[in-house]
Design a protein around this motif. Sequence first.
Motif, PDB file in Angstrom:
ATOM      1  N   GLU A 267       0.312  -3.513   1.281  1.00  0.00           N
ATOM      2  CA  GLU A 267      -1.021  -3.111   1.006  1.00  0.00           C
ATOM      3  C   GLU A 267      -0.775  -1.830  -0.394  1.00  0.00           C
ATOM      4  N   GLY A 268      -0.060  -0.938   0.001  1.00  0.00           N
ATOM      5  CA  GLY A 268       0.168   0.163  -0.996  1.00  0.00           C
ATOM      6  C   GLY A 268       0.559  -0.268  -2.429  1.00  0.00           C
ATOM      7  N   ILE A 269       1.443  -1.362  -2.379  1.00  0.00           N
ATOM      8  CA  ILE A 269       1.874  -1.928  -3.806  1.00  0.00           C
ATOM      9  C   ILE A 269       0.729  -2.620  -4.448  1.00  0.00           C
ATOM     10  N   ILE A 270       0.046  -3.574  -3.505  1.00  0.00           N
ATOM     11  CA  ILE A 270      -0.979  -4.262  -3.889  1.00  0.00           C
ATOM     12  C   ILE A 270      -2.091  -3.533  -4.477  1.00  0.00           C
ATOM     13  N   THR A 271      -2.307  -2.547  -4.008  1.00  0.00           N
ATOM     14  CA  THR A 271      -3.339  -1.431  -4.365  1.00  0.00           C
ATOM     15  C   THR A 271      -2.938  -0.955  -5.866  1.00  0.00           C
ATOM     16  N   LEU A 272      -1.878  -0.781  -5.977  1.00  0.00           N
ATOM     17  CA  LEU A 272      -1.447  -0.231  -7.398  1.00  0.00           C
ATOM     18  C   LEU A 272      -1.643  -1.323  -8.303  1.00  0.00           C
ATOM     19  N   CYS A 273      -1.068  -2.660  -7.945  1.00  0.00           N
ATOM     20  CA  CYS A 273      -1.041  -3.935  -8.859  1.00  0.00           C
ATOM     21  C   CYS A 273      -2.496  -4.027  -9.036  1.00  0.00           C
ATOM     22  N   GLU A 274      -3.420  -3.862  -8.293  1.00  0.00           N
ATOM     23  CA  GLU A 274      -4.739  -4.628  -8.622  1.00  0.00           C
ATOM     24  C   GLU A 274      -5.694  -3.423  -9.295  1.00  0.00           C
TER      25      GLU A 274
END
Length: 339
Positions: A125-132
């Motif tokens: 969730e943390g990485i997806i937040t950054l990627c999106e």
Amino acid sequence: MANIPSFYRDTDLKYIADRVVDGDCCALVGVSNVGKSHLLRAWRSPDVVRAYLGDSTDGLGFVYIDFNLMLEMSEQGFYELILRTVLTLLRELPTEQEIFDQVNEAYHRVVEPNNPFQVPLSFNEGIITLCEDWPRRLVFLFDEFDEVFQGIDERVFLNLRALRDRYPDQLSYIVATIKRLAESRRGPEISEFSELFAHDTRHLGMLLERDSLRLIDEFAQAEGLGFTPEDRAFVLAQAGGHPGLLKAVCHVLATAFERDEPDRVRVADYRLIRERLEDDISVRGECVKLWNNLLTDLQRAVMDFLANKQLDRVSLQELQQKGFLIRGQDGKYLSLIHI
């Protein structure tokens, strides 16, 4: 691209820059203390990023991860360190508060999960937040990666591969290892991650002579010593272009100077200094680490070389590539390691 006077390995920095521009993952492979960490840490410097990437700078977020800082060798320890380091970077760069809060919440769920499944889910969730939502492309710089790659659950790396496949334009990995990933660990799931680097692996040899001489001169200047051209040639002959050995040999050579006359030009007794090298703890330690970095067949090849036996072409090329065999002033090969 401009050279950076205070940094070594200009061509290697350019290689990394090219991979970053193309959005690729890449692996840097080299023996202990050859300069892998130096290359990865360099990208924390805004001057380096601007010099090698120019207009791309504002669209990138380099996250340097030193896996020696892991609190424990586990999946949770792996994810915790990455998100902890990401949060440090977000505090340094202009970041929307909502993005920071979401990554921070994910970090705390990794640290204090309600159940084991929440650890990888919260990390994602943390990485997806950054990627999106983050306006920069994430570039992870994984340093001291060998032990982690060999020691934790292979599903961690399958997860990293899945994130990369989902966000190929927003997420890249650059790893630094002693051995190629495919040589370090095998298996169907782990191979998925290793494949990311199959065509973008750079073997780091020893420093070029100009970089080696600059390192020697910087040591002498820091110690207030006046190394002669003969001193510099001696250090090069003993250490090749290996940064760790260069520094260790310089330390031994420095003992030949009169401390009350550090700039006095004198003729060193290189025979005596060479004998001291054999017993010096730092020099021996570097040689032991280099020896342990070699696979068994290459260890045999080094021993054969020292016994004046002819090496097969493959072994000779690989030892040259890794920098274990260097050319002397007479053009003949010398071994960096003396058994």
